[in-house]
Scaffold this active site. Structure first.
Site, mmCIF file in Angstrom:
data_model
loop_
_atom_site.group_PDB
_atom_site.id
_atom_site.type_symbol
_atom_site.label_atom_id
_atom_site.label_comp_id
_atom_site.label_asym_id
_atom_site.label_seq_id
_atom_site.Cartn_x
_atom_site.Cartn_y
_atom_site.Cartn_z
ATOM 1 N N SER A 112 0.822 -1.214 0.000
ATOM 2 C CA SER A 112 0.000 0.000 0.000
ATOM 3 C C SER A 112 0.855 1.264 0.000
ATOM 4 O O SER A 112 1.601 1.518 0.950
ATOM 5 C CB SER A 112 -0.903 -0.019 1.240
ATOM 6 O OG SER A 112 -1.242 1.276 1.660
ATOM 7 N N TRP A 132 -7.971 5.709 9.946
ATOM 8 C CA TRP A 132 -7.690 5.081 8.656
ATOM 9 C C TRP A 132 -7.045 6.088 7.718
ATOM 10 O O TRP A 132 -7.604 7.155 7.482
ATOM 11 C CB TRP A 132 -8.990 4.560 8.038
ATOM 12 C CG TRP A 132 -8.853 4.192 6.585
ATOM 13 C CD1 TRP A 132 -7.964 3.309 6.053
ATOM 14 C CD2 TRP A 132 -9.608 4.705 5.486
ATOM 15 N NE1 TRP A 132 -8.126 3.234 4.690
ATOM 16 C CE2 TRP A 132 -9.133 4.088 4.315
ATOM 17 C CE3 TRP A 132 -10.651 5.631 5.381
ATOM 18 C CZ2 TRP A 132 -9.654 4.362 3.046
ATOM 19 C CZ3 TRP A 132 -11.172 5.913 4.128
ATOM 20 C CH2 TRP A 132 -10.676 5.271 2.982
ATOM 21 N N GLY A 133 -5.884 5.728 7.210
ATOM 22 C CA GLY A 133 -5.290 6.523 6.148
ATOM 23 C C GLY A 133 -4.112 7.368 6.584
ATOM 24 O O GLY A 133 -4.095 7.911 7.686
ATOM 25 N N ASN A 134 -3.143 7.467 5.688
ATOM 26 C CA ASN A 134 -2.038 8.404 5.869
ATOM 27 C C ASN A 134 -2.576 9.804 6.146
ATOM 28 O O ASN A 134 -2.019 10.549 6.951
ATOM 29 C CB ASN A 134 -1.189 8.397 4.594
ATOM 30 C CG ASN A 134 -0.302 9.606 4.477
ATOM 31 O OD1 ASN A 134 0.642 9.763 5.246
ATOM 32 N ND2 ASN A 134 -0.618 10.512 3.554
ATOM 33 N N ASP A 135 -3.687 10.148 5.492
ATOM 34 C CA ASP A 135 -4.232 11.501 5.639
ATOM 35 C C ASP A 135 -4.954 11.725 6.964
ATOM 36 O O ASP A 135 -5.526 12.792 7.181
ATOM 37 C CB ASP A 135 -5.131 11.857 4.452
ATOM 38 C CG ASP A 135 -6.237 10.841 4.235
ATOM 39 O OD1 ASP A 135 -6.446 9.982 5.108
ATOM 40 O OD2 ASP A 135 -6.896 10.892 3.171
#
Lengths: 196, 196
Positions: B13, B181-184
């Site tokens: 990912s 959830w998520g890099n962001d």
């Protein structure tokens, strides 16, 4: 000359509501001009092959938590509407009619608040007329205009245009060919506008 | 006592790679401890009913643009691997074997860089052994351990655990029951750890 940001929106998207609450700050910081462009998010999902996050149960569960984090971060008001999802087509057509009167931001801002802060059923004609009136607009005239083929075609054209240019969700912003997707990319959009 | 962040990851990912580049900053700022937990992202998509973003053409097109924006923002090195997607199961099992030697972060960090910065084929046993050696680890021993049912079961257990707790993508972080959830969402995770 100020940069133009095309802002594709549908009233039914909670992350778009969140983004709307930040547009004033964005334009102040960047001097950009927002061009509000109503589109039909359902058709965008279908046309792009994407699926609504609401279609995946763990995703929608997490989305509810995530939304509340943004609400806290932004310090805005938010209430999950009892009618969700909702038919937004008349509201979107009225937004296009309002655009003809240079009032799309005022009308649309009012509709976003009504739906996402005040739990108002924005699928109903008489409600929409009242929301227009709140902003000093002739709601009956805007509603009448939604029956015209020209307005119907405009909504379809905006939707098709967004799909053709790569949109698959909302909110979607364009600065020329550069696309930014999501409330969570407003800082990326801001950086871009500031030439960073 | 420092807070524990469970970090569910799969080497395949790109947004997880991006998140990995920021974990040092996160732990410095928050004092949190990262518990690296390999899982199989493909099984998470399947088990949660979600689809890979790579399944939607306009989404993957946009993802490529978005990744480059994060690369620029973070100032990190990034190269889209020629072999993508890739089979990561041996690498993930070796990460679990490395965890038994308290070396999961070192081994996994090396594998992430090899795949996302150096265009290395991380599906190959001999490559993985070499990457372990780069970190002073006994790669042959780690590789041998991947044949054991215990390690295979651990990977499946991590994956099932993540799905059961609501995961549907990667990277996924947990602080107790709170999922990010998520890099962001690293900034949201950071705010949470700082009690904001």
């Amino acid at each position: 000359m100020s940069q133009e940001v095309e802002f594709f929106f549908d009233f039914g998207s909670p992350y778009t509501y969140l983004a709307v609450t930040q547009l004033g700050r964005l334009t102040e910081k960047t001097g950009a001009e927002i061009k509000w462009k109503p589109f039909l998010l359902g058709a965008v999902f279908k046309g792009s092959g994407n699926q609504s996050p609401a279609a995946v149960r763990p995703k929608i569960m997490h989305l509810m938590v995530d939304l509340q984090r943004w609400v806290k971060l932004y310090g805005v008001s938010f209430k999950m509407p009892s009618a969700f999802p909702i038919n937004t087509i008349t509201a979107l057509r009225m937004a296009l009619a309002a655009a003809e009167k240079d009032s799309v931001a005022r009308f649309s801002g009012r509709v976003f608040r009504a739906y996402w802060e005040e739990n108002t059923d924005i699928s109903k004609d008489e409600i929409l007329v009242g929301l227009a009136a709140d902003e000093g607009l002739d709601g009956e005239a805007l509603l009448a205009r939604t029956k015209d083929q020209e307005i119907k075609d405009q909504l379809k054209a905006n939707t098709d245009d967004a799909i053709k240019r790569g949109a698959f969700g909302a909110p979607t912003f364009f600065v020329g060919k550069e696309m930014f997707w999501g409330n969570d990319r407003l800082t990326m959009l801001e950086r871009h506008l500031l030439g960073k």
